[in-house]
Design a protein around this motif. Structure first.
Motif, PDB file in Angstrom:
ATOM      1  N   HIS A  87       0.856  -1.189   0.000  1.00  0.00           N
ATOM      2  CA  HIS A  87       0.000   0.000   0.000  1.00  0.00           C
ATOM      3  C   HIS A  87       0.888   1.233   0.000  1.00  0.00           C
ATOM      4  N   ARG A  88       0.623   2.141  -0.927  1.00  0.00           N
ATOM      5  CA  ARG A  88       1.410   3.370  -1.055  1.00  0.00           C
ATOM      6  C   ARG A  88       0.610   4.559  -0.528  1.00  0.00           C
ATOM      7  N   ILE A  89       1.317   5.444   0.174  1.00  0.00           N
ATOM      8  CA  ILE A  89       0.724   6.707   0.621  1.00  0.00           C
ATOM      9  C   ILE A  89       1.574   7.832   0.047  1.00  0.00           C
ATOM     10  N   TYR A  90       1.006   8.590  -0.878  1.00  0.00           N
ATOM     11  CA  TYR A  90       1.724   9.677  -1.531  1.00  0.00           C
ATOM     12  C   TYR A  90       1.564  10.965  -0.724  1.00  0.00           C
ATOM     13  N   PRO A  91       2.510  11.900  -0.847  1.00  0.00           N
ATOM     14  CA  PRO A  91       2.399  13.176  -0.125  1.00  0.00           C
ATOM     15  C   PRO A  91       1.264  14.016  -0.667  1.00  0.00           C
ATOM     16  N   SER A  92       0.954  15.085   0.037  1.00  0.00           N
ATOM     17  CA  SER A  92      -0.202  15.907  -0.309  1.00  0.00           C
ATOM     18  C   SER A  92      -0.103  16.499  -1.701  1.00  0.00           C
ATOM     19  N   TYR A  93       1.115  16.809  -2.150  1.00  0.00           N
ATOM     20  CA  TYR A  93       1.227  17.411  -3.480  1.00  0.00           C
ATOM     21  C   TYR A  93       1.067  16.381  -4.596  1.00  0.00           C
ATOM     22  N   HIS A  94       0.892  15.108  -4.268  1.00  0.00           N
ATOM     23  CA  HIS A  94       0.550  14.077  -5.245  1.00  0.00           C
ATOM     24  C   HIS A  94      -0.553  13.188  -4.693  1.00  0.00           C
ATOM     25  N   SER A  95      -1.477  13.805  -3.972  1.00  0.00           N
ATOM     26  CA  SER A  95      -2.536  13.028  -3.332  1.00  0.00           C
ATOM     27  C   SER A  95      -3.457  12.360  -4.343  1.00  0.00           C
ATOM     28  N   GLN A  96      -3.476  12.833  -5.595  1.00  0.00           N
ATOM     29  CA  GLN A  96      -4.329  12.203  -6.593  1.00  0.00           C
ATOM     30  C   GLN A  96      -3.890  10.773  -6.906  1.00  0.00           C
ATOM     31  N   GLU A  97      -2.651  10.435  -6.539  1.00  0.00           N
ATOM     32  CA  GLU A  97      -2.154   9.090  -6.771  1.00  0.00           C
ATOM     33  C   GLU A  97      -2.559   8.122  -5.674  1.00  0.00           C
ATOM     34  N   ASN A  98      -3.111   8.628  -4.575  1.00  0.00           N
ATOM     35  CA  ASN A  98      -3.424   7.766  -3.446  1.00  0.00           C
ATOM     36  C   ASN A  98      -4.609   6.860  -3.737  1.00  0.00           C
ATOM     37  N   SER A  99      -4.600   5.699  -3.103  1.00  0.00           N
ATOM     38  CA  SER A  99      -5.682   4.743  -3.251  1.00  0.00           C
ATOM     39  C   SER A  99      -6.920   5.218  -2.485  1.00  0.00           C
ATOM     40  N   CYS A 100      -8.060   4.645  -2.856  1.00  0.00           N
ATOM     41  CA  CYS A 100      -9.294   4.897  -2.116  1.00  0.00           C
ATOM     42  C   CYS A 100      -9.345   3.895  -0.963  1.00  0.00           C
ATOM     43  N   ILE A 101      -8.998   4.332   0.219  1.00  0.00           N
ATOM     44  CA  ILE A 101      -8.934   3.456   1.390  1.00  0.00           C
ATOM     45  C   ILE A 101      -9.868   3.999   2.462  1.00  0.00           C
ATOM     46  N   HIS A 102     -10.739   3.122   2.984  1.00  0.00           N
ATOM     47  CA  HIS A 102     -11.654   3.522   4.056  1.00  0.00           C
ATOM     48  C   HIS A 102     -11.864   2.310   4.963  1.00  0.00           C
TER      49      HIS A 102
END
Length: 980
Positions: A369-384
């Motif tokens: 699972h990858r967590i990208y920084p805020s300036y590339h948050s569009q790359e983050n997965s949909c996790i809930h």
């Protein structure tokens, strides 16, 4: 540890623990010829790597007595792991096969009868923990647990203190013909006593047909007991009045039969319509994508979508996944990346089992699972929810990277999959065996004040503990989390090279730590909370003060300049007054990248195109890096006035006077005006200072008067006034710095402090030493190591030091680092060992220097070796960019490891150290695992001597070959046996 008796009457103390790779040889010795005939040849390392659970029975001498491995599928070629349930239904008499938790004992190796009896007993306990039936609250007629419950709950107070929206505020919806009404339906457990099986407690909810929730409040510092592992921890609200933890169990969460399967095509289409646009493009890049849904009684409660991991070579090279898996035992197609994961909160305690089933059904062994920084948050997965994943996964540390001379290496460079520049991300890993690894939940409220290198390194250690889950980490900082700005792009300040923007993006800080933006303005030790500017109260159980030192707004002396006044006529204490007037809008005090970015934007919008003067005030290296930034913005040199206060005795900004001269020459060439030995006397001639239009200084001669369009302050570095007031008003000992003992404690056992903010108590008689003499990052790591035994049950508390050691302060070994870009375009790097002298103090008399190049030509490189021929100081002064991470690896290395550096230099064979350290042989030294190789060599020399005989030299060659072969993905420029 327990004592068992063998059939022959021999007693032995044994322990049952999880198997480790170091057990492989001992396990292999247990395999008898009869077992070999049944199982065939067994690769023990592969067995340990792929088993969901592996346990070992060992005695007090760590001799392996027995071993058992468990899989969630039959091992071998009999049937594929994701199809063994239909196989079971087809070939056996089972009419229905619905399995919630599958653990199959596949391999059991035992050395004797005693080991067999003990292993069977512990396996029985393990089986009980995995069963889905409830146990009786009595055992042999003896009560084994007690619980008291009530339905009288202060629901309003709970809703004010906790985020209960996921549970509809703990209200039950009752349908009527008219509008739906709500009625309270909660049950609270007040007192519990842990027993061997928590399932008997859950029976209380199942028999109460009219209640939907079971809740329990737990003190913050209480360890999480077994019962709570089936409950969901509820996040706090900022306005909470209850200082405890709330756990909730929904009735729906008692339904143990959770089916996991691949969705139908119609269901997949509906998912694509309801999820984000990113999800609608699944598979468009040709990468295989798989989706799984979790159902309870035909109702969908969760979904997981993943794709094959295409960048596994990049991940292996940039992250330490080999701390958790043997990479060679996992095929490339067995790695997958989580794209989306959603699970109903009522079933969060099934998360590990869902991941385990997904791995089995998808025939994968590792999920990332990858967590990208805020300036590339569009790359983050949909996790809930993200917490559900972090509770199961382990955070993976990033690896230090070699900066390769790619053009010079040519075909001998690593593959482009490794060297390509990707956006940084924090990585978490879930593997088969990790799904059975328990984590210790820590609910203690740990509050860190200050986003300094010390504070960040402390939080980094806590966040990367794989078996600990800290739920209440809080960072209080003036600007919240460290900014996402790149230091090289912003400029102004020098750097310690502790954390770059990329380094911070690879840390799971934003996922694991809550940030509070503001300044600490008070500490209430009795009620245990920190008061933050704006009035917010942040409660704590452990408070960590790591604010460091900051530049302060200078307080003008206020002297009357109508009469001739010199510095010698002023009172010395006037420089220590605190400025309390209004801060001019064009006065910038720079302490971090956020301050620098604000100044940069203001300059570009309001100053660059004008003709006013820029006044830079201070006497540290930061004033020179600031001047270079102003010049790079296009501000003409004649508009820049560098005003230097009188220097402290024996303190210089540079390690060598020739560098200071070169910088002065560069500023003179750029027409920068330099004024020495000046003290600020007045702003706007004593009138209202906003906006600031003029400043006056006293000097050793005539007063200096300057017109001012912008004033950049880099002077008067010390403890922030609000921090000082908070410390002083809370009656902590402050003696020019916050006083601590050798274990970071203040006079309050709940308050720790570290970094330049602190000094050691005078009882140590070591006033010349403080944390400011050492690497702040190393100090923060040691602070974390000191505090971890308070939380980690696997660590025993440190022994009390003997009386003669109680008055010793800790000393650290990592280098002090300073770097930046100076006027003239010079790239500066200075690395030195900790000492009681200043950072730029002169080297010791016994050192040997290796120097190439000249300061004037911008190719100066200097190494100082100590009496043991170890590199203790490194200085670079270059017009070309520096591979900083490579050069930092040279510190502390023996000159013989560096290609017989001293001998070659004395023979006149080294003319340029920059070229010398760019050669391919040196890349092995820059590798992040070279220190492990060094330790292995030290162990060889401790047993065989200094490689004088053939045996020791053979051991050396064998270790070198193993090191280069194992790391050949990053070191392909070296030949290894079998390649030629």
């Amino acid at each position: 540890m327990r004592t068992i008796t063998s059939a022959s009457g021999q007693e032995e103390a044994v322990t049952v623990r999880r198997s480790e790779s170091a057990d492989a040889q001992g396990i292999d010795s247990l395999i008898s010829p009869s077992a070999l005939a049944v199982f065939g040849r067994v690769n023990v390392i592969h067995l340990l790597e792929k088993a969901n659970l592996a346990v070992t029975l060992a005695n007090d001498k760590e001799e392996i007595l027995a071993h058992a491995s468990f899989f969630d599928h039959p091992v071998g070629d009999l049937v594929e792991q994701n199809r063994w349930e239909p196989f079971l239904q087809k070939h056996f008499s089972s009419k229905k096969c619905t399995v919630c938790i599958k653990i199959n004992p596949v391999y059991v190796f035992i050395s004797d009868c005693a080991g067999e009896r003990c292993l069977q007993q512990n396996m029985l306990k393990l089986t009980l923990l995995l069963r889905t039936v409830c146990c009786s609250p009595q055992s042999d007629g003896v009560a084994v647990g007690f619980i008291s419950v009530t339905s009288e709950v202060d629901l309003k107070r709970l809703q004010d203190s906790f985020e209960l929206s996921e549970f509809d505020g703990l209200y039950k919806h009752i349908k009527h013909d008219e509008s739906a009404s709500q009625s309270e339906s909660t049950e609270e457990e007040n007192q519990t006593t842990q027993t061997s099986d928590s399932q008997q407690y859950l029976h209380l909810v199942s028999v109460s047909q009219d209640l939907d929730f079971c809740i329990i409040t737990v003190p913050m510092l209480s360890p999480e007991f077994v019962l709570l592992q089936s409950f969901l921890r509820v996040p706090h609200r900022d306005t909470r009045s209850l200082h405890c933890e709330l756990y909730v169990l929904s009735r729906t969460g008692l339904r143990w039969v959770v089916l996991l399967k691949k969705p139908t095509d119609d269901f997949t289409d509906s998912i694509s319509m309801s999820l984000s646009d990113q999800c609608c493009c699944l598979g468009c890049d040709g990468v295989p994508v798989q989706a799984f849904v979790a159902q309870v009684h035909s109702q969908v409660v969760g979904i997981l979508i993943m794709k094959d991991e295409q960048d596994i070579e990049y991940i292996r090279a940039h992250y330490n996944i080999e701390n958790f898996i043997y990479f060679s035992h996992h095929h490339y197609e067995e790695h997958a990346q989580i794209l989306h994961f959603v699970l109903k909160p009522s079933f969060q305690h099934f998360t590990k089992h869902l991941f385990k089933e997904v791995l089995r059904l998808a025939q994968k062994s590792c999920l990332y699972h990858r967590i990208y920084p805020s300036y590339h948050s569009q790359e983050n997965s949909c996790i809930h929810h993200l917490d559900f994943v972090l509770n199961c996964a382990v955070p993976v540390r990033p690896r230090r990277q070699i900066i390769y001379p790619l053009e010079e290496l040519g075909i001998n460079a690593p593959s482009t999959q490794i060297t390509e520049d990707q956006e940084p991300f924090a990585l978490s890993l879930i593997s088969r065996k990790l799904t059975m690894e328990p984590k210790v939940t820590i609910n203690a409220r740990i509050v860190v004040v200050g986003a300094s290198d010390t504070g960040l390194s402390f939080l980094e250690v806590l966040c990367f503990c794989p078996h600990l889950r800290f739920n209440n980490l809080t960072l209080i900082s003036t600007h919240g989390f460290p900014s996402d700005y790149n230091h090289e792009d912003i400029g102004f300040l020098s750097t310690s090279h502790a954390y770059s923007r990329r380094d911070l993006a690879q840390l799971p800080l934003r996922a694991c730590v809550s940030a509070v933006t503001g300044k600490m303005v008070g500490i209430n030790r009795k009620s245990k909370y920190v008061l933050v500017s704006g009035g917010k109260k942040v409660p704590y159980d452990h408070l960590i003060l790591c604010t460091g030192l900051q530049y302060q707004i200078p307080s003008p002396t206020g002297v009357d300049l109508s009469q001739p006044v010199t510095n010698s006529q002023l009172q010395a204490q006037s420089a220590h007054h605190t400025y309390s007037g209004p801060v001019p809008s064009n006065l910038f005090t720079l302490n971090d990248l956020c301050d620098c970015m604000a100044a940069r934007r203001w300059l570009c919008a309001n100053f660059v195109e004008l003709e006013d003067n820029a006044v830079v005030y201070g006497n540290s290296i930061d004033v020179f890096t600031t001047v270079e930034t102003l010049l790079s913005l296009g501000i003409q040199g004649y508009r820049i006035h560098l005003v230097l206060p009188p220097p402290k005795l024996g303190v210089s900004c540079f390690s060598d006077p020739v560098m200071e001269k070169a910088v002065a020459t560069a500023m003179e060439k750029a027409e920068v005006q330099v004024h020495n030995n000046c003290l600020l006397a007045r702003m706007n001639n004593g009138e209202h200072p906003d906006p600031l239009t003029s400043v006056s200084f006293t000097t050793d001669a005539e007063p200096l008067h300057l017109h001012c369009g912008v004033f950049i302050n880099l002077s008067n570095k010390g403890v922030d006034y609000n921090v000082f007031k908070s410390i002083n008003n809370s009656f902590l000992v402050f003696d020019s710095r916050l006083v601590i003992n050798a274990t970071f404690q203040t006079r309050d056992s709940a308050i720790y402090a570290a970094g330049p903010l602190t000094k050691f108590s005078r009882c140590y008689h070591a006033d010349e030493w403080s944390h400011a003499n050492f690497s702040s990052k190393e100090v923060g790591q040691d602070l974390a190591a000191t505090m971890l035994p308070l939380f980690d049950p696997t660590q025993e508390p440190a022994d009390e030091p003997p009386p003669e050691m109680d008055r010793l302060i800790p000393l650290y070994k990592q280098a002090k680092i300073q770097g930046g870009k100076l006027p003239g375009g010079y790239n500066y790097l200075h690395v030195t060992k900790p000492s009681t002298t200043s950072l730029t103090g002169a080297p010791a008399e016994h050192d040997r220097s290796v120097v190439t190049g000249r300061v004037e030509t911008g190719n100066y490189f200097c190494l100082h070796l100590d009496c043991y021929e170890l590199v203790e100081t490194l200085t670079c002064f270059s017009l070309k960019p520096l591979p900083v991470s490579n050069y930092l690896c040279l510190y502390g290395k023996h000159q013989q490891l560096l290609g017989q550096l001293l001998t070659r230099y004395q023979q006149g064979l080294i003319h340029d150290l920059y070229s010398f350290f760019r050669q391919s042989w040196c890349l092995a030294v820059y590798h992040d695992r070279f220190s492990d190789f060094e330790q292995e060599l030290q162990q060889i020399t401790s047993t065989t001597g200094r490689f004088k005989d053939a045996e020791s030299r053979a051991s050396l060659r064998s270790s070198a070959v193993k090191y280069l072969s194992y790391n050949r993905n990053l070191l392909p420029m070296f030949a290894y046996p079998g390649q030629l």
